[in-house]
Structure formats: structure tokens, C-alpha cells
Design an enzyme around this catalytic site. Structure first.
Site, PDB file in Angstrom:
ATOM      1  N   ASP A   1       6.617   3.498  20.473  1.00  0.00           N
ATOM      2  CA  ASP A   1       6.667   4.867  20.422  1.00  0.00           C
ATOM      3  C   ASP A   1       5.658   5.654  19.701  1.00  0.00           C
ATOM      4  OD1 ASP A   1       7.931   7.492  20.146  1.00  0.00           O
ATOM      5  OD2 ASP A   1       9.700   6.931  18.582  1.00  0.00           O
TER       6      ASP A   1
ATOM      7  N   HIS B   1       3.598   8.716  21.130  1.00  0.00           N
ATOM      8  CA  HIS B   1       3.366   9.503  22.358  1.00  0.00           C
ATOM      9  C   HIS B   1       2.012   9.790  22.403  1.00  0.00           C
ATOM     10  CE1 HIS B   1       7.489  11.650  21.100  1.00  0.00           C
ATOM     11  NE2 HIS B   1       7.626  10.381  21.441  1.00  0.00           N
TER      12      HIS B   1
ATOM     13  N   GLU C   1       6.816  16.696  24.190  1.00  0.00           N
ATOM     14  CA  GLU C   1       6.522  16.429  22.516  1.00  0.00           C
ATOM     15  C   GLU C   1       5.295  15.522  22.559  1.00  0.00           C
ATOM     16  OE1 GLU C   1      10.101  13.843  22.558  1.00  0.00           O
ATOM     17  OE2 GLU C   1      10.947  15.334  21.230  1.00  0.00           O
TER      18      GLU C   1
ATOM     19  N   HIS D   1       9.875   6.919  25.525  1.00  0.00           N
ATOM     20  CA  HIS D   1      10.610   5.812  24.891  1.00  0.00           C
ATOM     21  C   HIS D   1      11.217   4.863  25.855  1.00  0.00           C
ATOM     22  CE1 HIS D   1      11.711   8.805  21.414  1.00  0.00           C
ATOM     23  NE2 HIS D   1      10.364   8.682  21.653  1.00  0.00           N
TER      24      HIS D   1
ATOM     25  N   HIS E   1      12.477  14.600  27.592  1.00  0.00           N
ATOM     26  CA  HIS E   1      11.497  14.731  26.916  1.00  0.00           C
ATOM     27  C   HIS E   1      10.317  14.120  27.605  1.00  0.00           C
ATOM     28  CE1 HIS E   1      13.710  14.798  22.652  1.00  0.00           C
ATOM     29  NE2 HIS E   1      13.759  15.982  23.290  1.00  0.00           N
TER      30      HIS E   1
ATOM     31  N   TYR F   1      14.656  13.538  12.375  1.00  0.00           N
ATOM     32  CA  TYR F   1      14.613  12.288  12.699  1.00  0.00           C
ATOM     33  C   TYR F   1      14.557  11.109  11.652  1.00  0.00           C
ATOM     34  CZ  TYR F   1       9.705  12.974  11.849  1.00  0.00           C
ATOM     35  OH  TYR F   1       8.430  13.520  11.184  1.00  0.00           O
TER      36      TYR F   1
ATOM     37  N   ARG G   1      11.995  15.764   8.000  1.00  0.00           N
ATOM     38  CA  ARG G   1      12.220  14.853   7.018  1.00  0.00           C
ATOM     39  C   ARG G   1      13.483  15.111   6.336  1.00  0.00           C
ATOM     40  NH1 ARG G   1       7.548  11.687   7.754  1.00  0.00           N
ATOM     41  NH2 ARG G   1       6.075  13.135   8.011  1.00  0.00           N
TER      42      ARG G   1
ATOM     43  N   ASP H   1      13.954  10.347  27.205  1.00  0.00           N
ATOM     44  CA  ASP H   1      12.638  10.590  26.576  1.00  0.00           C
ATOM     45  C   ASP H   1      11.401   9.389  27.514  1.00  0.00           C
ATOM     46  OD1 ASP H   1      10.166   9.896  24.976  1.00  0.00           O
ATOM     47  OD2 ASP H   1      11.035  11.251  23.540  1.00  0.00           O
TER      48      ASP H   1
ATOM     49  N   HIS I   1      18.626  11.388  17.200  1.00  0.00           N
ATOM     50  CA  HIS I   1      18.372   9.693  17.237  1.00  0.00           C
ATOM     51  C   HIS I   1      19.468   8.888  16.868  1.00  0.00           C
ATOM     52  CE1 HIS I   1      13.767  10.730  17.033  1.00  0.00           C
ATOM     53  NE2 HIS I   1      14.222  11.261  18.154  1.00  0.00           N
TER      54      HIS I   1
ATOM     55  N   GLU J   1      19.553  10.705  22.132  1.00  0.00           N
ATOM     56  CA  GLU J   1      18.098  10.222  22.809  1.00  0.00           C
ATOM     57  C   GLU J   1      17.750   8.773  23.130  1.00  0.00           C
ATOM     58  OE1 GLU J   1      15.103  12.498  20.759  1.00  0.00           O
ATOM     59  OE2 GLU J   1      13.361  11.366  21.895  1.00  0.00           O
TER      60      GLU J   1
ATOM     61  N   HIS K   1      16.751  19.884  17.767  1.00  0.00           N
ATOM     62  CA  HIS K   1      16.475  18.375  17.348  1.00  0.00           C
ATOM     63  C   HIS K   1      16.837  18.467  16.019  1.00  0.00           C
ATOM     64  CE1 HIS K   1      14.818  14.506  17.119  1.00  0.00           C
ATOM     65  NE2 HIS K   1      14.327  14.608  18.400  1.00  0.00           N
TER      66      HIS K   1
END
Ligand code: FE
Ligand code: FE
Ligand code: ZN
Length: 280
Positions: free
Chosen positions: A224, A226, A256, A179, A211, A70, A37, A176, A107, A142, A67
């Protein structure tokens, strides 16, 4: 040999992640560079990095993927938030200099009512600014599901970014599976066509990581969410085809999926068996 791993918590450092990877049969892994975050990164522990690099060499771990948080939004309409994305990414990239073969995934962002063109313009601006600094790390954009106003849900959008950046030599794409499926690409029935389209629009030489995620929702849902491998709408067989596809099987794969370590281990074991069966 399949290069596969999963997302691991970076809380205990690099050596701990390397050891965790080995216990679940992984030979690579992904991690967040800091609290996903946002927020401050931990103090760099050079002794830990050195110990990790030695361990990784012995164990054959490679091509790890960092990564970015996000929540960064490189194309926010708020100049302060764009600046924050830029500073965070620069800081991450400085720290990644100590990990020679790691790549850095982010992203592209959400344009939130500004329109995709403005969104792309801001992302290009950010990457041009990042390019002003010396680095060796490859940055990956991504592919996104197109939830809300996410930029990067089509190969065309990603290609527009790549061709507008002044120097795109150190840029690539991370595909991904959840995605692209949620964005509408039929990797279940037409993997070959999707890869051909990727090649035609972006160029497969830009594809540097995958991914691996199943999707809770149907193709084109733009959600989105997963799912564990084989328990979603993409399905086990499609993942077998993905990890063994001659255009993909040399790339590093990162799970993921919503799993604990044991669940990841099972997925890695299954995908490895699939790949080895194909090899023989
Ligand atoms: Fe991501
Ligand atoms: Fe992803
Ligand atoms: Zn996702």
C-alpha cells in the site's frame, strides 16, 4: 464524460474544494470528513454547504466522496476503539445528510491477530448498528492491500461482510487500484478477468467508485504505497484501459496519488484525453 477528481484538503470548506476542483479540470473530488487521524470534526458551516451546492450545480460537479479517518478500526479487539469508530461514522453520516449525493468510504479495519473471521464479525456488527439510524448516504467498503492484518484484501472477504449485514441496500464497494494490485489482482494484464471475478463474487452493481493510484511495489506485495499515475508498477497504459473500460467508465474516479494540485491537473488532463479519444 469522465467523472474524475482527486483528494482535496477540506480545511477551507466545501466551496473552496469545489473551486479548487474546477481549476484543475476535475468534476468531482474526495475529502476527509475530519482530521484523518481521528479527532473532532469542524463545526458544520451550512452557508458554505449551500454555496457549494449552488456552485456544484452550475459547474457540473457531482458524486463527491467523503473518506472516513483511516485510523478508525471497526474490528479492533478493544471495545472502546470499536465504539469510537461507530460514533465517528455516525457523526460523519449525520453531517453528510446535508450533501445529498455524497458517498462515504471507509477502510474495513485490521483484525490484529484475532483472525479474519472475528474481524468480519465486528465490521458486520458495526454496519448493523449504523443501519439502525435513518440515512440516505451510501457507505462504501474500500478494497484493501492486505498490509498487516487488513480485512478486505479479497473480494471474498468484502462479499462475506456484505452478505452478513442484515440490510445491505445502502452499501457498496470502492475499488482502489493500488490496493487490489498490491493484494494480488492483475489489473495490468487481466483487467477483464479481475472485473469478471468481482462480478461473480460481489456483483458489479456494488462497485460504485474507483480510487486511481499507481503502486510503488510489485503485484501481491501487500504494501500500500501509492505512486503517481504512470510512475509505478501498474503503468500508464493500464490506467488508460481502466478509465475507458465499459464496466468502469461511468463510475466516479478519485486520484490519491502523491501530488500537488498541478500534478493532479496533469493526471486528470491525461486521463480525460484518453477517455475522449476512446469515445470518438
Ligand atoms: Fe482509503
Ligand atoms: Fe484508496
Ligand atoms: Zn492506500
Amino acid at each position: 464524460m469522465l467523472r474524475i477528481g482527486c483528494h482535496l484538503s477540506s480545511a477551507k470548506g466545501y466551496l473552496a474544494m469545489g473551486k479548487e476542483a474546477v481549476t484543475i479540470g476535475a468534476n468531482t473530488f474526495q475529502f476527509f470528513t475530519r482530521n484523518p487521524r481521528g479527532g473532532r470534526a469542524k463545526e458544520l458551516d451550512l452557508a458554505d454547504i449551500e454555496a457549494y451546492l449552488e456552485f456544484a450545480k452550475v459547474q457540473g460537479i457531482g458524486q463527491i466522496l467523503a473518506h472516513a479517518p483511516y485510523t478508525l478500526n471497526a474490528c479492533s479487539k478493544d471495545q472502546g476503539l470499536r465504539q469510537f469508530a461507530y460514533e465517528t461514522m455516525c457523526d460523519d453520516l449525520n453531517r453528510l445528510q446535508y450533501l445529498p449525493e455524497a458517498m462515504y468510504n471507509f477502510h474495513p479495519g485490521s483484525h490484529v491477530k484475532q483472525g479474519v473471521e472475528q474481524g468480519i464479525a465486528y465490521i458486520v456488527e458495526l454496519l448493523n448498528r449504523i443501519n439502525e439510524q435513518e440515512r440516505k448516504t451510501v457507505i462504501l467498503l474500500e478494497t484493501m492491500a492486505g498490509k498487516g492484518s487488513e480485512v478486505g484484501q479479497s473480494f471474498e472477504e468484502l462479499q462475506t461482510i456484505l452478505e452478513k449485514v442484515e440490510d445491505s441496500r445502502l452499501l457498496g464497494v470502492c475499488l482502489d487500484t493500488c490496493h487490489v494490485f498490491d493484494a494480488g489482482y492483475d489489473i495490468v494484464h487481466s483487467l477483464e478477468d479481475v472485473l469478471e471475478e468481482f462480478d461473480k463474487i460481489i456483483g458489479l452493481e456494488r462497485l460504485m467508485a474507483v480510487h486511481l493510484n499507481d503502486s510503488k511495489n510489485v503485484r501481491g506485495s501487500h504494501k500500500d504505497r501509492h505512486e503517481k499515475i504512470g510512475e509505478g508498477q501498474i503503468g500508464l497504459e493500464a490506467f488508460g484501459r481502466i478509465v475507458t473500460h465499459p464496466k468502469l467508465n461511468k463510475l466516479p474516479f478519485y486520484l490519491e496519488t502523491p501530488n500537488d494540485l498541478e500534478g493532479y491537473q496533469q493526471e486528470i488532463t491525461w486521463l480525460r484525453e484518453k477517455a475522449e479519444y476512446e469515445e470518438t
